[in-house]
Scaffold this active site. Structure first.
Site, PDB file in Angstrom:
ATOM      1  N   LYS A   1       0.825  -1.212   0.000  1.00 60.06           N
ATOM      2  CA  LYS A   1       0.000   0.000   0.000  1.00 60.06           C
ATOM      3  C   LYS A   1       0.869   1.277   0.000  1.00 60.06           C
ATOM      4  O   LYS A   1       2.084   1.200   0.055  1.00 60.06           O
ATOM      5  CB  LYS A   1      -0.947  -0.017   1.201  1.00 60.06           C
ATOM      6  CG  LYS A   1      -1.964  -1.146   1.119  1.00 60.06           C
ATOM      7  CD  LYS A   1      -2.822  -1.065  -0.133  1.00 60.06           C
ATOM      8  CE  LYS A   1      -3.958  -2.064  -0.153  1.00 60.06           C
ATOM      9  NZ  LYS A   1      -3.520  -3.464  -0.255  1.00 60.06           N
TER      10      LYS A   1
HETATM   11  C1  LIG Z   1      -9.736  -2.490  -2.246  1.00 58.45           C
HETATM   12  C2  LIG Z   1      -9.224  -3.213  -1.036  1.00 58.45           C
HETATM   13  N1  LIG Z   1     -10.014  -3.293   0.046  1.00 58.45           N
HETATM   14  C3  LIG Z   1      -9.608  -3.913   1.165  1.00 58.45           C
HETATM   15  C4  LIG Z   1      -8.367  -4.491   1.248  1.00 58.45           C
HETATM   16  C5  LIG Z   1      -7.996  -5.232   2.497  1.00 58.45           C
HETATM   17  O1  LIG Z   1      -6.860  -4.748   3.117  1.00 58.45           O
HETATM   18  P1  LIG Z   1      -5.904  -5.759   3.913  1.00 58.45           P
HETATM   19  O2  LIG Z   1      -5.170  -6.582   2.919  1.00 58.45           O
HETATM   20  O3  LIG Z   1      -5.013  -4.854   4.700  1.00 58.45           O
HETATM   21  O4  LIG Z   1      -6.774  -6.584   4.787  1.00 58.45           O
HETATM   22  C6  LIG Z   1      -7.502  -4.425   0.148  1.00 58.45           C
HETATM   23  C7  LIG Z   1      -6.165  -5.005   0.202  1.00 58.45           C
HETATM   24  O5  LIG Z   1      -5.452  -5.089  -0.744  1.00 58.45           O
HETATM   25  C8  LIG Z   1      -7.950  -3.769  -1.025  1.00 58.45           C
HETATM   26  O6  LIG Z   1      -7.171  -3.699  -2.116  1.00 58.45           O
END
Ligand SMILES: Cc1ncc(COP(=O)(O)O)c(C=O)c1O
Length: 392
Positions: A180
């Site tokens: 990220k």
């Molecule tokens: C659009 C989107 N929403 C939610 C998430 C979830 O985040 P995490 O991987 O930190 O749980 C991601 C992760 O890549 C994402 O790309």
């Protein structure tokens, strides 16, 4: 090998982790509290609840909404599976809506089609770092008494819009996973101005306990606590927060580097008619992904061409309404389905050197001059049009 994405971690992050390790307090404690405080002004919000990851942030925000007999949450099919799973974990039914093909963000027109008396919340995704237009969604939410929860996993550091109308319950959920805009290794956060929502999330992130172990240290009886409701083990540890704090110091340089890389891709792709960049580099936004629409059925040949040259791209995303687990929630989404065959994400991360990006650009130009191009369809079967308002 040129990767589509990777974290940018160095000695400062390693040193910060070492300090936490030496302190012997490695769970949620003072460093997590400091991280939350640093995020608050950056996100222009009254409350920040740091979480173990972005999925947990989404789950907590949805689960913290006042419950009534409404059971549906409208979200784009074009998102990571995490968005959908969070809706299901919170006990709601996902209703998949189209995206605007120009921005890949939730189409307010299709959201209006999906609204029913069962709709509880709207869950737009700020795709690739572009904050979607919250104005029409905020208006719909206000009109129908819905919550507006933003999936801002891609958009940490991007320009924040002013809060939507006051009656709307509103929260933005971020991810700090490895790829990220900033990373904690794994991590997430919810930002909200709603004090009650923040309190519920804070409690639920730590097993429903009214105060976490660190906060109880100063009490006369620190071992005593009350469990006040349902909860999960969703807190962010000090080890992860320490990485995040160092990354925050680098946010502006990350923004500049990602924007520079995106502009270089823009210039390189402009003469190649089969490539239509979707990612937009607006001032103050951080391009999280560099997403192209590859027309003329050339996406898969181009993916392979680049891969054979050691260049690894991504596809964001396979539509969720076509996934086996989410089949019960299927509804035809022609725009999303056609986009799914066109989207390609080029390598974009702050550790990508100019020379590596030059290799990607050269490979794109070589592809444009290769026989593969003449084998592509002359034009896509149907030009993509945004969803239109149905005739009255
Ligand atoms: C659009 C989107 N929403 C939610 C998430 C979830 O985040 P995490 O991987 O930190 O749980 C991601 C992760 O890549 C994402 O790309």
């Amino acid at each position: 090998m040129i990767l589509v994405s990777r974290p940018d971690l160095g000695n400062r992050e390693a040193e910060a982790v070492a300090r936490v390790v030496r302190s012997q307090w490695v769970g949620m404690g003072p460093v997590t509290a400091e991280f939350e405080l640093r995020l608050q002004p950056l996100l222009a919000t009254n409350h920040v609840v740091a979480t173990a990851n972005g999925t947990a942030a989404l789950h907590l925000a949805l689960a913290a909404l006042d419950r009534d007999d409404r059971t549906e949450v409208i979200l784009p099919s074009l998102t990571f599976a995490a968005t959908v799973q969070a809706v299901l974990m919170a006990g709601y039914r996902p209703v998949f809506a189209e995206v605007d093909p120009a921005t890949l963000t939730l189409s307010p027109v299709d959201v209006a089609h999906c609204l029913t008396s069962h709709t509880r919340a709207l869950l737009p995704v700020h795709f690739a770092g572009l904050i979607c237009d919250l104005h029409p969604l905020g208006k719909l939410a206000d009109l129908h008494g819905l919550a507006l929860i933003e999936d801002a996993a891609h958009a940490f550091g991007s320009r924040r819009p002013p809060a939507p109308p006051a009656r709307v319950t509103h929260a933005a959920c971020f991810s700090f996973s490895a790829n990220k805009n900033i990373t904690c290794g794994e991590g997430g956060a919810v930002a909200t101005n709603d004090a009650l929502l923040a309190e519920r999330m804070r409690r639920a992130r730590y097993l429903g306990i009214e105060a976490d172990t660190w906060c109880r240290q100063d009490r006369e009886r620190p071992w005593s606590y009350q469990v006040l409701g349902p909860g999960y083990r969703y807190h962010l540890s000090d080890i992860h927060a320490a990485i995040g704090l160092q990354q925050l110091d680098r946010l502006e340089s990350f923004r500049q580097r990602r924007c520079t890389l995106a502009r270089r891709y823009d210039a390189a792709c402009a003469p190649l008619e089969f490539l239509q960049p979707v990612t937009r580099c607006l001032p103050d936004d951080i391009p999280h992904l560099y997403v192209l629409r590859v027309t003329r059925n050339l996406r898969d040949p181009l993916y392979l061409w680049l891969r054979q040259r050691g260049i690894f791209c991504g596809v964001h995303y396979l539509p969720n309404h076509l996934q086996p687990a989410f089949r019960p929630f299927h509804r035809p989404l022609p725009v999303t389905e056609q986009l799914a065959g066109q989207l390609l994400s080029l390598p974009l991360h702050t550790a990508l050197a100019d020379a590596d990006q030059d290799q990607v650009i050269l490979a794109l130009r070589d592809f444009a001059n290769s026989p593969a191009i003449s084998r592509g369809a002359a034009a896509d079967p149907v030009e993509l049009q945004p969803v239109e308002t149905p005739a009255p």
